[in-house]
Scaffold this active site. Structure first.
Site, PDB file in Angstrom:
ATOM      1  N   ASP A  94       2.029  13.906  -4.992  1.00 24.67           N
ATOM      2  CA  ASP A  94       1.866  13.047  -6.162  1.00 24.67           C
ATOM      3  C   ASP A  94       2.129  11.607  -5.744  1.00 24.67           C
ATOM      4  O   ASP A  94       3.149  11.324  -5.101  1.00 24.67           O
ATOM      5  CB  ASP A  94       2.857  13.433  -7.266  1.00 24.67           C
ATOM      6  N   ASP A 122      -1.547  21.705 -19.920  1.00 19.52           N
ATOM      7  CA  ASP A 122      -0.090  21.583 -19.925  1.00 19.52           C
ATOM      8  C   ASP A 122       0.398  22.034 -21.294  1.00 19.52           C
ATOM      9  O   ASP A 122      -0.138  21.599 -22.318  1.00 19.52           O
ATOM     10  CB  ASP A 122       0.337  20.131 -19.689  1.00 19.52           C
TER      11      ASP A 122
END
Length: 238
Positions: A8, A130
């Site tokens: 990330d 999510d």
């Protein structure tokens, strides 16, 4: 089952956030391409790249590193974060990404999934779902919808999504272990591969995902904090 290390990126650094909060980081390291290279040297067969700047504020500042990793890693790369249009998706596919990951845009406008998959093939299109408390979140986990992951997952599958990247936000980034039941519901109700993410801390967690039939698991914080050894994880997941 594939084990996919997460790289990330935020402000050209490799980071791991707590519960997706950009102000709370477990990890902040320089030189993301070197981090990616390390995971490949330890046996990673695929990499998961996220441009957090693109995801959070829509400004992609990490493209140079992303392109370097795609070009030099020698393994397939899936990329997400700030991919909000057909042209964004095609940009990364043309640069050599194996898959592009769509987020909020695909949930608000599922037709974009059909449009992209019709051009590049559904196997190259992943949609990130999510969820928290059984409902899908959008806009960087800041808004909760009224829909369950299975409800939205079925729509996305019909629109041409090749796989679903599912994050159980209740677990993400807390390093407290996992609840596989929300993921199992997707595996049981959809006919496309499910990639699990969020909260893995042990090889035992990985085996729980393997038992329910997920295609792959993205592992982030636990690798960076040496809670899981990548080689051991890959061996256990075979």
């Amino acid at each position: 089952m594939l084990i996919i290390p997460a790289v990330d990126m935020k402000n050209k650094k490799c980071v791991q956030l707590i519960q997706g909060n950009p102000d709370k980081k477990h990890v902040e390291l320089d030189n993301p391409p070197e981090i990616a290279k390390k995971w490949v040297e330890q046996g990673a067969e695929m990499l998961h790249l996220v441009d957090l700047d693109g995801a959070i504020n829509g400004k992609r500042v990490n493209d140079e590193f992303i392109e370097e990793i795609i070009k030099n890693s020698g393994v397939p790369v899936q990329i997400g974060g700030g991919i909000r249009s057909v042209s964004d998706a095609l940009y990364f596919i043309e640069k050599g990404a194996e898959k592009v990951i769509l987020g909020t845009v695909a949930i608000q406008n599922p037709k974009i999934v059909r449009e992209i998959s019709s051009i590049v093939g559904k196997e190259k299109v992943t949609v990130a779902l999510d969820a928290k408390d059984g409902k899908v979140l959008i806009k960087g986990w800041t808004e909760k919808t009224d829909y369950s992951p299975v409800q939205i997952g079925k729509i996305l599958e019909n629109m041409g999504a090749g796989s679903i990247l599912f994050t159980n936000v209740d677990s993400e980034g807390l390093l407290e272990g996992i609840n596989v039941l929300p993921t199992k519901e997707l595996v049981d109700n959809l006919n496309i591969p499910i990639i699990a993410s969020g909260g893995v801390t042990t090889v035992e967690d990985l085996l729980k995902f393997k038992e329910i039939g997920v295609y792959a698991v993205v592992v982030g914080s636990a690798l960076y904090k040496d809670m899981i050894n990548l080689k051991d994880a890959i061996l256990a997941s075979k």
